[in-house]
Write an enzyme that holds these catalytic residues in place. Sequence first.
Site, PDB file in Angstrom:
ATOM      1  N   GLY A   1       0.765  -1.244   0.000  1.00 24.29           N
ATOM      2  CA  GLY A   1       0.000   0.000   0.000  1.00 24.29           C
ATOM      3  C   GLY A   1       0.790   1.285   0.000  1.00 24.29           C
TER       4      GLY A   1
ATOM      5  CE1 TYR B   1      -2.047  -3.227  -8.551  1.00 26.85           C
ATOM      6  CE2 TYR B   1      -0.774  -1.344  -7.798  1.00 26.85           C
ATOM      7  CZ  TYR B   1      -1.314  -2.590  -7.576  1.00 26.85           C
ATOM      8  OH  TYR B   1      -1.095  -3.217  -6.367  1.00 26.85           O
TER       9      TYR B   1
ATOM     10  N   GLY C   1       3.660  -3.570  -3.683  1.00 26.34           N
ATOM     11  CA  GLY C   1       3.560  -3.703  -5.130  1.00 26.34           C
ATOM     12  C   GLY C   1       3.990  -2.398  -5.777  1.00 26.34           C
TER      13      GLY C   1
ATOM     14  CE1 TYR D   1      -8.609   2.098  -9.192  1.00 27.55           C
ATOM     15  CE2 TYR D   1      -6.457   2.633 -10.094  1.00 27.55           C
ATOM     16  CZ  TYR D   1      -7.346   1.720  -9.576  1.00 27.55           C
ATOM     17  OH  TYR D   1      -6.945   0.415  -9.431  1.00 27.55           O
TER      18      TYR D   1
ATOM     19  CB  CYS E   1     -15.182   4.257 -29.529  1.00 28.81           C
ATOM     20  SG  CYS E   1     -14.352   4.153 -31.103  1.00 28.81           S
TER      21      CYS E   1
ATOM     22  CD  GLU F   1       0.367  -9.253   1.661  1.00 24.29           C
ATOM     23  OE1 GLU F   1      -0.524  -8.537   1.154  1.00 24.29           O
ATOM     24  OE2 GLU F   1       0.114 -10.234   2.357  1.00 24.29           O
TER      25      GLU F   1
HETATM   26  N1  PLP Z   1      -1.500  -7.039  -0.757  1.00 26.78           N
HETATM   27  C1  PLP Z   1      -2.811  -7.119  -1.038  1.00 26.78           C
HETATM   28  C2  PLP Z   1      -3.639  -8.112  -0.316  1.00 26.78           C
HETATM   29  C3  PLP Z   1      -3.381  -6.283  -2.005  1.00 26.78           C
HETATM   30  O1  PLP Z   1      -4.676  -6.368  -2.290  1.00 26.78           O
HETATM   31  C4  PLP Z   1      -2.534  -5.349  -2.678  1.00 26.78           C
HETATM   32  C5  PLP Z   1      -3.074  -4.422  -3.683  1.00 26.78           C
HETATM   33  O2  PLP Z   1      -4.194  -4.095  -3.783  1.00 26.78           O
HETATM   34  C6  PLP Z   1      -1.179  -5.310  -2.357  1.00 26.78           C
HETATM   35  C7  PLP Z   1      -0.695  -6.165  -1.386  1.00 26.78           C
HETATM   36  C8  PLP Z   1      -0.227  -4.376  -3.021  1.00 26.78           C
HETATM   37  O3  PLP Z   1      -0.579  -3.064  -2.822  1.00 26.78           O
HETATM   38  P1  PLP Z   1       0.362  -1.883  -3.352  1.00 26.78           P
HETATM   39  O4  PLP Z   1       0.611  -2.119  -4.784  1.00 26.78           O
HETATM   40  O5  PLP Z   1      -0.420  -0.671  -3.087  1.00 26.78           O
HETATM   41  O6  PLP Z   1       1.617  -1.942  -2.532  1.00 26.78           O
END
Ligand code: PLP
Length: 422
Positions: A244, A378, A283, A324, A350, A281
Amino acid sequence: MTLPGSPFVAYRGPDLFIEDARAADLVARYGSPLYVYSKQAMLAALAPYHQALQGRPHLVCYAVKANSNLAVLQTFAQAGCGFDIVSGGELARVLAAGGQANKIVFSGVGKTRAEMRLAMEAGVRCFNVESTAELDVLSEVAQACGQRARVSLRVNPDVDAGTHPYISTGLKGNKFGIAHELAVSTYKRAASLPGLDVVGIDCHIGSQITDVLPYLDALDRVLDLVEAIEREGVTIHHLDLGGGLGITYTDETPPRANELIGLLLARIDARGHGHREVLFEPGRSLVGNAGVLLTEVQFLKPGEQKNFCVVDAAMNDLMRPALYEAYMGIVNTTLRPGSETVWDVVGPVCESGDWLGRDRQLNVQAGDILAVLSAGAYGMTMASNYNTRGRAAELMIDGSTVHLIRERESISSLFALEKLIG
Ligand code: PLP
């Protein structure tokens, strides 16, 4: 001109470079639109995570959904990462890229029995379970496989991450996680099921979070639960604090990963939980600023109310603005002398929602190559074939070496699985 985001995407004179590769040269060779990632930017984004966690048991599980190209996964696997997956498809990708199953956590609110079985057989480290119903099914599947599944419950701490509603996940009204007040009883149930071993607790409160406070609030709520769960005799080995962390798209100033983790670890230690393994976690914060989407200007269409700069990338290539209303920086990869005009940068799809940037100051002409900045997360993973548009090619730059890591989709491949009738 200084750009927000990564130092590995920068101007040298009038030309934009990704590491040592000139953006316009890449398009001349590989075509447009084109995703380009900097390997060094990814590794530089990962380093503060490992640095802050050094000296204590930990695992950084890269969230595959942010960018699932095999070469990206390989880069993180080789750098010692585990992976956070949300489907059988992501599991297969991680294994194909050389990731280790015993470093995989399997998240997601709707795992199928078949996906659970595949993950059990592969030997994933842990299932992040999001409901009582899922616990029951997972226990059954594990028993049928002659194994016990290691589980961590994703709890919903009911904390407002202060981010866009579509990427906020830790509030009561979200579909994710187990409600705080049901967590202890759900853990007791998990511990009683024959096919499960409880190993951890997990939360993920949203994405593109730019403040430490929601994280600290969520952590406190999680630690309260850990204490309550352990009072009931169920042992929690690891704390998984999700992903996050936000990045800079324009003028956001998110905390650095090491700063955030330092604060979280200090709170964990102060509350007497320092012996537990800690998982994250991330991303977006590992890949977002490492990538750009390059796109060629097709036509300029000045108008009475709006000037449109029509490019060959569209919402099917990069959905974040349409989905978004996300702001993504857009620059010309070769700066032109002279004055700028205000343009809406739009694609050929379109839909009026098919825009990449609105009201952008650009000095631009047809044939120029624009870069949409911070498109590494993303972007390609959310791309589609809408309007029968093949998905872009992807490159990974490492110094002056250019790796083609995904070929451009051919048109014939887009309907190769379809059949005429009669
Ligand atoms: N972990 C979980 C369970 C998620 O749903 C997400 C993204 O939605 C992430 C990790 C990674 O989030 P981010 O890319 O914001 O770090």
